[in-house]
Design a protein around this motif. Sequence first.
Motif, mmCIF file in Angstrom:
data_model
loop_
_atom_site.group_PDB
_atom_site.id
_atom_site.type_symbol
_atom_site.label_atom_id
_atom_site.label_comp_id
_atom_site.label_asym_id
_atom_site.label_seq_id
_atom_site.Cartn_x
_atom_site.Cartn_y
_atom_site.Cartn_z
ATOM 1 N N ASP A 155 25.309 23.550 73.503
ATOM 2 C CA ASP A 155 25.272 24.715 74.386
ATOM 3 C C ASP A 155 25.777 25.978 73.705
ATOM 4 O OD1 ASP A 155 24.409 23.913 77.278
ATOM 5 O OD2 ASP A 155 25.694 22.301 76.588
ATOM 6 N N GLU A 208 27.413 12.822 78.459
ATOM 7 C CA GLU A 208 26.072 12.325 78.759
ATOM 8 C C GLU A 208 26.025 10.798 78.747
ATOM 9 O OE1 GLU A 208 24.208 14.532 75.668
ATOM 10 O OE2 GLU A 208 23.641 16.186 76.994
ATOM 11 N N LYS A 223 23.572 22.449 80.753
ATOM 12 C CA LYS A 223 23.718 21.002 80.548
ATOM 13 C C LYS A 223 24.670 20.370 81.559
ATOM 14 C CE LYS A 223 23.461 19.779 76.278
ATOM 15 N NZ LYS A 223 23.815 19.603 74.842
#
Length: 320
Positions: free
Chosen positions: A285, A211, A228
């Motif tokens: 996740d 990210e 994600k």
Amino acid sequence: MQRRHILQWGTTALAAPALLAQAQSFPVKPVKLVIAFPAGGPTDITMRALADNASRILGQPVIVENKPGAGGTLPAQALQGAAPDGYTIAQIPLGVFRLPYTTKINWDPVKDISYVINVTGYAFGLVVPADSPLKTWTHFVAWAKANPGKLSYGSTGTMTSPHLTMELIAQKLGIELLHVPYKGSADLMQSILGGQIMAAADSTGFAPQVEAGKLRVLNTWGAERLAKFPDAPTLKELGIDIVQNSPFGIGAPKGTPPAVVKRLHDAFKQAMEQPSYRTALARYDMVPMYMGSAAYQKFAQDTFAREKALVEKLGLAKVQ
């Protein structure tokens, strides 16, 4: 002789209520939860959230102790020398069921652990640095074929699920990779960000680095793409018939009273249902993956047999 039997019966009869009373009052002091990976990684963060919830339910602190190394099997080994009173419990990663096939041990992973509850499993994938020339899985495989044994990847330890899954992938594709083991996700991430290895096979402890734009996901290992990382294909989409989520839970020493096992099970099941735990899992996740004590014991038995076949297939079984 008859008098001795009467005395033995009397001692057992007196001990039974005492054990029951002890189990009913459990816990009267802090409970130690030993986990298999270092502080700061996804296992540590999610298990601490679970332990905090369980502390409030049990009315005593559940203290997390990190015991990394040996492919995640040290907590299970620690149970073998712990008192069977419920005050020492441990995370049981999948690597525990491979241990007798690769290392000489004097205990049985199925028979010598009281299985309490399964709590979750990992979401796995393969990442490379964002500036790597291996921009896709196709590039990764092509480079590996052109440079046998030179494409280095790190995992969270020898004989862990990331290691064995990568070796199984390599076997299926006819490529040779260079494996570099680490003690956990935190160490592994430092290494790949520092340029020591070319790729990392891990649970989604890599998510914050992806990210932040420092790493790129080449594939994920679940049955479906991760929300994600929607652009990262699954192994099955890439033509590799593998799904790996590596369930794990909590065990206690063999011989722990059933009433204590039930008390622990009920507390951790309730702890799993708290929003704080689900939020911690979602960060990586991961999802709750509940198995009760009986179902978890059966899972241990089935997994023990299945992992033997995998270790033998990869040629990693120890020489007898």
